[in-house]
Design a protein around this motif. Sequence first.
Motif, PDB file in Angstrom:
ATOM      1  N   ILE A 102      14.925   2.478   3.310  1.00  0.00           N
ATOM      2  CA  ILE A 102      14.690   3.383   2.182  1.00  0.00           C
ATOM      3  C   ILE A 102      14.470   2.606   0.892  1.00  0.00           C
ATOM      4  O   ILE A 102      13.734   3.020   0.003  1.00  0.00           O
ATOM      5  CB  ILE A 102      15.880   4.352   2.041  1.00  0.00           C
ATOM      6  CG1 ILE A 102      16.119   5.091   3.347  1.00  0.00           C
ATOM      7  CG2 ILE A 102      15.634   5.333   0.900  1.00  0.00           C
ATOM      8  CD1 ILE A 102      14.957   5.918   3.803  1.00  0.00           C
ATOM      9  N   SER A 103      15.107   1.442   0.777  1.00  0.00           N
ATOM     10  CA  SER A 103      14.978   0.661  -0.461  1.00  0.00           C
ATOM     11  C   SER A 103      13.583   0.132  -0.677  1.00  0.00           C
ATOM     12  O   SER A 103      13.223  -0.214  -1.797  1.00  0.00           O
ATOM     13  CB  SER A 103      15.973  -0.505  -0.440  1.00  0.00           C
ATOM     14  OG  SER A 103      15.664  -1.371   0.638  1.00  0.00           O
ATOM     15  N   ASP A 104      12.782   0.050   0.395  1.00  0.00           N
ATOM     16  CA  ASP A 104      11.413  -0.454   0.252  1.00  0.00           C
ATOM     17  C   ASP A 104      10.478   0.593  -0.309  1.00  0.00           C
ATOM     18  O   ASP A 104       9.344   0.284  -0.661  1.00  0.00           O
ATOM     19  CB  ASP A 104      10.882  -0.941   1.609  1.00  0.00           C
ATOM     20  CG  ASP A 104      11.588  -2.212   2.037  1.00  0.00           C
ATOM     21  OD1 ASP A 104      11.506  -2.535   3.235  1.00  0.00           O
ATOM     22  OD2 ASP A 104      12.211  -2.869   1.190  1.00  0.00           O
ATOM     23  N   GLN A 105      10.895   1.850  -0.325  1.00  0.00           N
ATOM     24  CA  GLN A 105      10.007   2.919  -0.753  1.00  0.00           C
ATOM     25  C   GLN A 105      10.206   3.200  -2.229  1.00  0.00           C
ATOM     26  O   GLN A 105      11.296   3.118  -2.770  1.00  0.00           O
ATOM     27  CB  GLN A 105      10.273   4.196   0.050  1.00  0.00           C
ATOM     28  CG  GLN A 105      10.091   3.995   1.562  1.00  0.00           C
ATOM     29  CD  GLN A 105      10.298   5.299   2.307  1.00  0.00           C
ATOM     30  OE1 GLN A 105      10.228   6.352   1.722  1.00  0.00           O
ATOM     31  NE2 GLN A 105      10.546   5.189   3.598  1.00  0.00           N
ATOM     32  N   ILE A 106       9.106   3.538  -2.895  1.00  0.00           N
ATOM     33  CA  ILE A 106       9.156   3.859  -4.316  1.00  0.00           C
ATOM     34  C   ILE A 106       9.479   5.341  -4.454  1.00  0.00           C
ATOM     35  O   ILE A 106       8.897   6.177  -3.787  1.00  0.00           O
ATOM     36  CB  ILE A 106       7.808   3.537  -4.976  1.00  0.00           C
ATOM     37  CG1 ILE A 106       7.499   2.050  -4.782  1.00  0.00           C
ATOM     38  CG2 ILE A 106       7.804   3.896  -6.440  1.00  0.00           C
ATOM     39  CD1 ILE A 106       6.128   1.666  -5.285  1.00  0.00           C
ATOM     40  N   ASN A 107      10.431   5.666  -5.317  1.00  0.00           N
ATOM     41  CA  ASN A 107      10.869   7.039  -5.484  1.00  0.00           C
ATOM     42  C   ASN A 107      10.586   7.508  -6.902  1.00  0.00           C
ATOM     43  O   ASN A 107      11.467   7.457  -7.764  1.00  0.00           O
ATOM     44  CB  ASN A 107      12.369   7.169  -5.176  1.00  0.00           C
ATOM     45  CG  ASN A 107      12.680   6.824  -3.730  1.00  0.00           C
ATOM     46  OD1 ASN A 107      12.004   7.293  -2.833  1.00  0.00           O
ATOM     47  ND2 ASN A 107      13.705   6.018  -3.513  1.00  0.00           N
ATOM     48  N   PRO A 108       9.359   7.930  -7.186  1.00  0.00           N
ATOM     49  CA  PRO A 108       9.065   8.426  -8.527  1.00  0.00           C
ATOM     50  C   PRO A 108       9.674   9.801  -8.740  1.00  0.00           C
ATOM     51  O   PRO A 108      10.040  10.499  -7.799  1.00  0.00           O
ATOM     52  CB  PRO A 108       7.531   8.492  -8.544  1.00  0.00           C
ATOM     53  CG  PRO A 108       7.155   8.696  -7.121  1.00  0.00           C
ATOM     54  CD  PRO A 108       8.180   7.963  -6.306  1.00  0.00           C
ATOM     55  N   ALA A 162       2.125   6.685   6.131  1.00  0.00           N
ATOM     56  CA  ALA A 162       1.489   5.525   6.757  1.00  0.00           C
ATOM     57  C   ALA A 162       0.473   4.889   5.822  1.00  0.00           C
ATOM     58  O   ALA A 162       0.405   3.660   5.686  1.00  0.00           O
ATOM     59  CB  ALA A 162       0.821   5.938   8.075  1.00  0.00           C
ATOM     60  N   MET A 163      -0.338   5.702   5.141  1.00  0.00           N
ATOM     61  CA  MET A 163      -1.350   5.167   4.232  1.00  0.00           C
ATOM     62  C   MET A 163      -0.721   4.468   3.025  1.00  0.00           C
ATOM     63  O   MET A 163      -1.263   3.508   2.486  1.00  0.00           O
ATOM     64  CB  MET A 163      -2.259   6.290   3.745  1.00  0.00           C
ATOM     65  CG  MET A 163      -3.145   6.888   4.826  1.00  0.00           C
ATOM     66  SD  MET A 163      -4.271   5.666   5.586  1.00  0.00           S
ATOM     67  CE  MET A 163      -3.385   5.291   7.101  1.00  0.00           C
ATOM     68  N   GLU A 164       0.449   4.932   2.616  1.00  0.00           N
ATOM     69  CA  GLU A 164       1.145   4.289   1.500  1.00  0.00           C
ATOM     70  C   GLU A 164       1.521   2.845   1.862  1.00  0.00           C
ATOM     71  O   GLU A 164       1.378   1.929   1.050  1.00  0.00           O
ATOM     72  CB  GLU A 164       2.390   5.094   1.143  1.00  0.00           C
ATOM     73  CG  GLU A 164       3.171   4.523  -0.030  1.00  0.00           C
ATOM     74  CD  GLU A 164       4.441   5.298  -0.319  1.00  0.00           C
ATOM     75  OE1 GLU A 164       5.061   5.044  -1.351  1.00  0.00           O
ATOM     76  OE2 GLU A 164       4.813   6.155   0.525  1.00  0.00           O
ATOM     77  N   LYS A 165       1.996   2.637   3.085  1.00  0.00           N
ATOM     78  CA  LYS A 165       2.321   1.276   3.518  1.00  0.00           C
ATOM     79  C   LYS A 165       1.062   0.434   3.689  1.00  0.00           C
ATOM     80  O   LYS A 165       1.065  -0.766   3.435  1.00  0.00           O
ATOM     81  CB  LYS A 165       3.091   1.326   4.841  1.00  0.00           C
ATOM     82  CG  LYS A 165       4.464   1.935   4.735  1.00  0.00           C
ATOM     83  CD  LYS A 165       5.355   1.160   3.772  1.00  0.00           C
ATOM     84  CE  LYS A 165       6.728   1.781   3.645  1.00  0.00           C
ATOM     85  NZ  LYS A 165       7.551   1.077   2.635  1.00  0.00           N
ATOM     86  N   ARG A 166      -0.037   1.052   4.085  1.00  0.00           N
ATOM     87  CA  ARG A 166      -1.275   0.321   4.285  1.00  0.00           C
ATOM     88  C   ARG A 166      -1.823  -0.207   2.974  1.00  0.00           C
ATOM     89  O   ARG A 166      -2.474  -1.255   2.936  1.00  0.00           O
ATOM     90  CB  ARG A 166      -2.287   1.239   4.973  1.00  0.00           C
ATOM     91  CG  ARG A 166      -3.706   0.736   5.050  1.00  0.00           C
ATOM     92  CD  ARG A 166      -3.807  -0.641   5.640  1.00  0.00           C
ATOM     93  NE  ARG A 166      -3.341  -0.703   7.015  1.00  0.00           N
ATOM     94  CZ  ARG A 166      -3.076  -1.835   7.657  1.00  0.00           C
ATOM     95  NH1 ARG A 166      -3.207  -3.002   7.022  1.00  0.00           N
ATOM     96  NH2 ARG A 166      -2.669  -1.826   8.893  1.00  0.00           N
ATOM     97  N   ASN A 169       4.270  -5.930   6.004  1.00  0.00           N
ATOM     98  CA  ASN A 169       4.857  -6.986   6.827  1.00  0.00           C
ATOM     99  C   ASN A 169       5.180  -6.421   8.208  1.00  0.00           C
ATOM    100  O   ASN A 169       4.841  -5.276   8.518  1.00  0.00           O
ATOM    101  CB  ASN A 169       6.093  -7.570   6.138  1.00  0.00           C
ATOM    102  CG  ASN A 169       7.121  -6.512   5.786  1.00  0.00           C
ATOM    103  OD1 ASN A 169       7.240  -5.496   6.467  1.00  0.00           O
ATOM    104  ND2 ASN A 169       7.856  -6.727   4.699  1.00  0.00           N
ATOM    105  N   ALA A 170       5.848  -7.222   9.033  1.00  0.00           N
ATOM    106  CA  ALA A 170       6.095  -6.810  10.421  1.00  0.00           C
ATOM    107  C   ALA A 170       6.924  -5.528  10.478  1.00  0.00           C
ATOM    108  O   ALA A 170       6.611  -4.585  11.231  1.00  0.00           O
ATOM    109  CB  ALA A 170       6.784  -7.939  11.181  1.00  0.00           C
ATOM    110  N   ARG A 171       7.973  -5.470   9.667  1.00  0.00           N
ATOM    111  CA  ARG A 171       8.839  -4.288   9.702  1.00  0.00           C
ATOM    112  C   ARG A 171       8.121  -3.063   9.149  1.00  0.00           C
ATOM    113  O   ARG A 171       8.237  -1.960   9.695  1.00  0.00           O
ATOM    114  CB  ARG A 171      10.098  -4.583   8.890  1.00  0.00           C
ATOM    115  CG  ARG A 171      11.132  -3.485   8.980  1.00  0.00           C
ATOM    116  CD  ARG A 171      12.433  -3.923   8.360  1.00  0.00           C
ATOM    117  NE  ARG A 171      13.470  -2.917   8.503  1.00  0.00           N
ATOM    118  CZ  ARG A 171      14.732  -3.072   8.111  1.00  0.00           C
ATOM    119  NH1 ARG A 171      15.085  -4.230   7.562  1.00  0.00           N
ATOM    120  NH2 ARG A 171      15.607  -2.110   8.265  1.00  0.00           N
ATOM    121  N   GLN A 172       7.373  -3.260   8.068  1.00  0.00           N
ATOM    122  CA  GLN A 172       6.634  -2.137   7.488  1.00  0.00           C
ATOM    123  C   GLN A 172       5.525  -1.660   8.417  1.00  0.00           C
ATOM    124  O   GLN A 172       5.197  -0.465   8.439  1.00  0.00           O
ATOM    125  CB  GLN A 172       6.059  -2.544   6.142  1.00  0.00           C
ATOM    126  CG  GLN A 172       7.121  -2.751   5.066  1.00  0.00           C
ATOM    127  CD  GLN A 172       6.563  -3.434   3.833  1.00  0.00           C
ATOM    128  OE1 GLN A 172       5.507  -4.083   3.898  1.00  0.00           O
ATOM    129  NE2 GLN A 172       7.261  -3.323   2.716  1.00  0.00           N
TER     130      GLN A 172
END
Length: 564
Positions: A19-25, A69-73, A80-83
């Motif tokens: 969860i920490s990898d995601q941006i929460n606006p 999925a597109m947000e990570k892309r 990275n591998a985990r993402q």
Amino acid sequence: MAKVNEAAAMEIDDPNANISDQINPKFSINVLQLLKSAQMQHGLRHGDYTRYRFLHVVLYMAERAWSHAMEKRQLPDGPNARQRIYLIGRLRKAVKWADLFSHLCSVKGDSRTSLEAEAYASYMKGNLLFEQDRNWDTALRNFKSARSVYEELGKYGDVENQVLCRERVEELEPSIRYCLHKIGGSNLQASELLQIGEMEGPASDLFKSKLEAVMAEARSQQAASLTEFHWLGNRFPITNAKTRVAILKAQELEKDLHGPSADSVSAEKRLVTFDKVFTAYHEARSCIRSDLASAGSAENVKDDLNGLDKAVSAVLGQRTIERNQLLVSIAKSKLTRRRDDKNEKVTKPEELVRLYDLLLQNTADLSDLVSSGRDRKPEEVTFAEECELKSLAFRAERCFYLARSYSLAGKRSEAYALYCRARSLAENALQKFQAHSKTDQVMIKELKTLYDECRSYSCIEHATGIIEEVKAPENLSKKISTISLTGADKKVEKYLLEKLDLYEPAISESNVKAVPRIEPFPPAFQSIPRNPIVLDLAYNAIDFPSIENRMKKDKKGFISRLWG
């Protein structure tokens, strides 16, 4: 505890996601307004609660997973591998919801809705296989199935729906061609892949990410055969793999600028290609100079690297001149154009003067670079001479547009002199171009046109100047008659009496907007000094001594005594 379990049951995200990898606006939602609008549009207007909770929720859940999925892309350095594991998991979730949506539409929807839902599910399956980089034939089959459905749907319905279907067909085309390329059913070249990658739309986002990886791999394979860089009869060895890849990338992009289909490419796309070429050559120069710094005392290696750096810099200078010439052609096309409905900016002659200043500086720098060094080959001497010839042509063009700027300012004598000077420069450059062994027919044609235009404009300027001189006394009389003392109803920036120390003619200039005013009348009030007002407050509070004994007494006569 029940609320916690209920919240956990409603959560469909991967519980192991970081969860920490995601941006929460922070978002702002008018909840009541959104709910009312959705309820009225989807069933509750007629009390149909089943419709309200049914198909739209499933569709939006599929879109939600796909957007994750597109947000990570779109991460700057890629997932990275985990993402990437998270990305593929979200695409699987999107496929799951899309399949459910397709099944529900086949049961509860009409034939058109069911068909479009099948196309949507096929599109999501193709995206998943595309990202997994496997089963290309299955991915191709899904993309083609979606395309065929959208092609048919694009023939019916209202105009808006037809446009949307056709746009989706165009967005699917790059993915289909890429799948064919991976299967081996298409002989796409690198430049064609780049052209496909320029297409915009949500459906092409995955394709662009794959394209970068494919192009990098292809360049690495081709770079192994690029061992030398040829320039003006010189051959410079390339030992660094990164330098090879950067130069190869630049050369592939240059094919779009100088290839047979270059004329069909729009000016805006060519400018974008130039920027990419500059980036590639700058990357190559950076690698070369890093190798120079680490070369140590190996003189042969340093000589080769210095030569390669000079060659790459010279090619970069040539492309810079070509890019600026393209900017000149764009500016010339807008020079005489009137403003259209889009309020497109019209070019001024001063902008062309600035561009030709840049071209003169570019040619001077390139000529100095090529002329540097002790052992110069005949090709380098010829190239330096060509730079000098181009410089003569650019000087003539610059002088011509400088004359046009003076003409627009109403300065006839200066404009006439500059037109004559430009004609002389154009004639000189034309003679030298014709005498040169390698005649540039395009440049000769442009110089002939310039020479004729200089002659025409100089005659027009001469005639206009004579007309203005004949009418000058009459115009001067009219303008003097408009001078008045007061500024009346117009605001005057500065009166004539306030500009006595400046040489700024107010009545003979054609570009003066306001009528000149001598002095504001009646004059404004001014503050002046006056005597101070003195108030003696202590006078009434002072007890003065009696001075009667000091006063002169009147002497009375005999008669006054009798009557006194």
